[in-house]
Write a protein that holds these residues in place. Structure first.
Motif, short mmCIF file in Angstrom:
data_model
loop_
_atom_site.label_atom_id
_atom_site.label_comp_id
_atom_site.label_asym_id
_atom_site.label_seq_id
_atom_site.Cartn_x
_atom_site.Cartn_y
_atom_site.Cartn_z
N ASP A 264 6.34 -29.60 -26.32
CA ASP A 264 7.21 -29.07 -25.26
C ASP A 264 7.16 -29.99 -24.03
OD1 ASP A 264 4.74 -28.53 -24.07
OD2 ASP A 264 4.73 -26.45 -24.77
N PHE A 265 7.86 -29.59 -22.99
CA PHE A 265 7.95 -30.40 -21.78
C PHE A 265 6.59 -30.55 -21.09
CE2 PHE A 265 8.45 -30.66 -17.12
CZ PHE A 265 9.13 -31.86 -17.04
N ALA A 266 5.84 -29.45 -21.03
CA ALA A 266 4.55 -29.49 -20.32
C ALA A 266 3.62 -30.53 -20.96
CB ALA A 266 3.90 -28.10 -20.31
N GLN A 267 3.61 -30.57 -22.28
CA GLN A 267 2.78 -31.57 -22.98
C GLN A 267 3.30 -32.98 -22.72
OE1 GLN A 267 1.90 -31.42 -27.11
NE2 GLN A 267 0.89 -29.43 -27.01
N ALA A 268 4.61 -33.13 -22.79
CA ALA A 268 5.21 -34.46 -22.58
C ALA A 268 4.90 -34.96 -21.17
CB ALA A 268 6.72 -34.41 -22.81
N PHE A 269 5.06 -34.09 -20.19
CA PHE A 269 4.83 -34.53 -18.81
C PHE A 269 3.34 -34.71 -18.52
CE2 PHE A 269 4.81 -34.74 -14.23
CZ PHE A 269 5.83 -35.66 -14.03
N GLY A 270 2.50 -33.92 -19.19
CA GLY A 270 1.05 -34.13 -19.08
C GLY A 270 0.68 -35.53 -19.55
N PHE A 271 1.24 -35.92 -20.67
CA PHE A 271 1.03 -37.27 -21.21
C PHE A 271 1.52 -38.32 -20.20
CE2 PHE A 271 3.34 -40.71 -23.55
CZ PHE A 271 2.25 -41.38 -24.08
N MET A 272 2.71 -38.09 -19.65
CA MET A 272 3.25 -39.05 -18.67
C MET A 272 2.33 -39.18 -17.46
SD MET A 272 7.37 -38.24 -18.75
CE MET A 272 7.88 -39.63 -17.71
N THR A 273 1.77 -38.07 -17.03
CA THR A 273 0.87 -38.11 -15.87
C THR A 273 -0.36 -38.97 -16.17
OG1 THR A 273 1.65 -35.91 -15.29
CG2 THR A 273 -0.36 -36.65 -14.22
N SER A 274 -0.91 -38.81 -17.37
CA SER A 274 -2.07 -39.64 -17.75
C SER A 274 -1.68 -41.12 -17.78
CB SER A 274 -2.59 -39.23 -19.13
OG SER A 274 -2.99 -37.89 -19.11
N VAL A 275 -0.53 -41.41 -18.35
CA VAL A 275 -0.06 -42.80 -18.41
C VAL A 275 0.17 -43.34 -17.00
CG1 VAL A 275 1.82 -44.33 -19.15
CG2 VAL A 275 0.97 -42.56 -20.71
N ALA A 276 0.74 -42.50 -16.13
CA ALA A 276 1.04 -42.94 -14.76
C ALA A 276 -0.22 -43.35 -14.01
CB ALA A 276 1.76 -41.81 -14.01
N ILE A 277 -1.27 -42.57 -14.18
CA ILE A 277 -2.53 -42.85 -13.48
C ILE A 277 -3.13 -44.17 -13.98
CG2 ILE A 277 -4.92 -42.05 -13.19
CD1 ILE A 277 -3.67 -39.16 -13.15
N ILE A 278 -3.10 -44.34 -15.31
CA ILE A 278 -3.60 -45.59 -15.91
C ILE A 278 -2.77 -46.78 -15.44
CG2 ILE A 278 -3.77 -46.84 -18.11
CD1 ILE A 278 -4.43 -44.09 -19.41
N ALA A 279 -1.45 -46.62 -15.46
CA ALA A 279 -0.53 -47.70 -15.08
C ALA A 279 -0.76 -48.12 -13.63
CB ALA A 279 0.91 -47.25 -15.30
N GLU A 280 -0.92 -47.11 -12.77
CA GLU A 280 -1.14 -47.40 -11.35
C GLU A 280 -2.45 -48.15 -11.15
OE1 GLU A 280 0.94 -47.25 -9.07
OE2 GLU A 280 -0.17 -47.23 -7.19
N LYS A 281 -3.45 -47.75 -11.90
CA LYS A 281 -4.77 -48.39 -11.83
C LYS A 281 -4.68 -49.84 -12.29
CE LYS A 281 -9.33 -46.53 -12.86
NZ LYS A 281 -10.04 -45.51 -13.69
N MET A 282 -3.88 -50.07 -13.34
CA MET A 282 -3.71 -51.43 -13.89
C MET A 282 -2.71 -52.24 -13.06
SD MET A 282 -3.40 -51.01 -18.03
CE MET A 282 -4.82 -50.60 -19.05
N ASP A 283 -2.01 -51.57 -12.16
CA ASP A 283 -0.90 -52.17 -11.43
C ASP A 283 0.12 -52.81 -12.39
OD1 ASP A 283 0.62 -52.77 -9.22
OD2 ASP A 283 -0.39 -54.67 -8.82
N HIS A 284 0.37 -52.08 -13.46
CA HIS A 284 1.37 -52.51 -14.44
C HIS A 284 2.06 -51.26 -14.95
CE1 HIS A 284 3.39 -55.09 -17.16
NE2 HIS A 284 2.92 -54.48 -18.23
N HIS A 285 3.37 -51.17 -14.72
CA HIS A 285 4.05 -49.89 -14.90
C HIS A 285 5.08 -49.93 -16.03
CE1 HIS A 285 2.58 -50.21 -10.75
NE2 HIS A 285 2.30 -48.92 -10.86
#
Lengths: 95, 95
Positions: free
Chosen positions: A37-58
């Motif tokens: 569902d959406f909540a799971q999909a956006f939860g995944f996106m949030t995890s990716v976003a945090i990692i991406a921001e940390k790597m400074d690669h989006h």
């Protein structure tokens, strides 16, 4: 300036990340992720976003309800770089 | 089944949300939001995601670094419905 992968390194990356598709026009890798569902999909996106921001690669990505489409490429290198391999690896680890 | 907007209601919606563009092919409204950086853009997306989940009405959207593109339409209505007006209004309130 980030180094673009040479042909051998690109082949190695594509062999390693078999679930990703090479987009030769953009020299990018893409993958669709489907969740319950959406909540799971956006939860995944949030995890990716945090990692991406940390790597400074989006990622370039889109979401429609339970579906997330991710495209990875390195603008500074005008194609795939080691950064994309690192981000893809981190995303895979989330699954 | 959600009711699709009639022509008068659609005109009223487009008049009200002047910063949004009507996509007649999809009968959707779209808007691009630009932020200072990725963290701001994704922070905005997180707020929208929570509102969308609460409304049980979700955007089609994409993000590239500091840019967020949102498309609103109602699949169940095969076009714009009152739900899109409500979600657009809630998104506007975030800005």
């Amino acid at each position: 300036m980030v180094q673009k992968l040479d042909d051998d390194a690109r082949t190695a990356l594509l062999t390693r990340f078999r679930d990703w598709t090479h987009d030769p026009t953009r020299d990018a890798i893409t993958r669709r992720f489907t969740f319950d569902d959406f909540a799971q999909a956006f939860g995944f996106m949030t995890s990716v976003a945090i990692i991406a921001e940390k790597m400074d690669h989006h990622p370039e990505w889109s979401n429609v309800y339970n579906r997330v489409d991710i495209l990875l490429t390195t603008h500074d290198a005008d194609g795939l770089s080691e950064r994309d391999a690192k981000l893809a690896e981190a995303i895979e680890r989330l699954l």
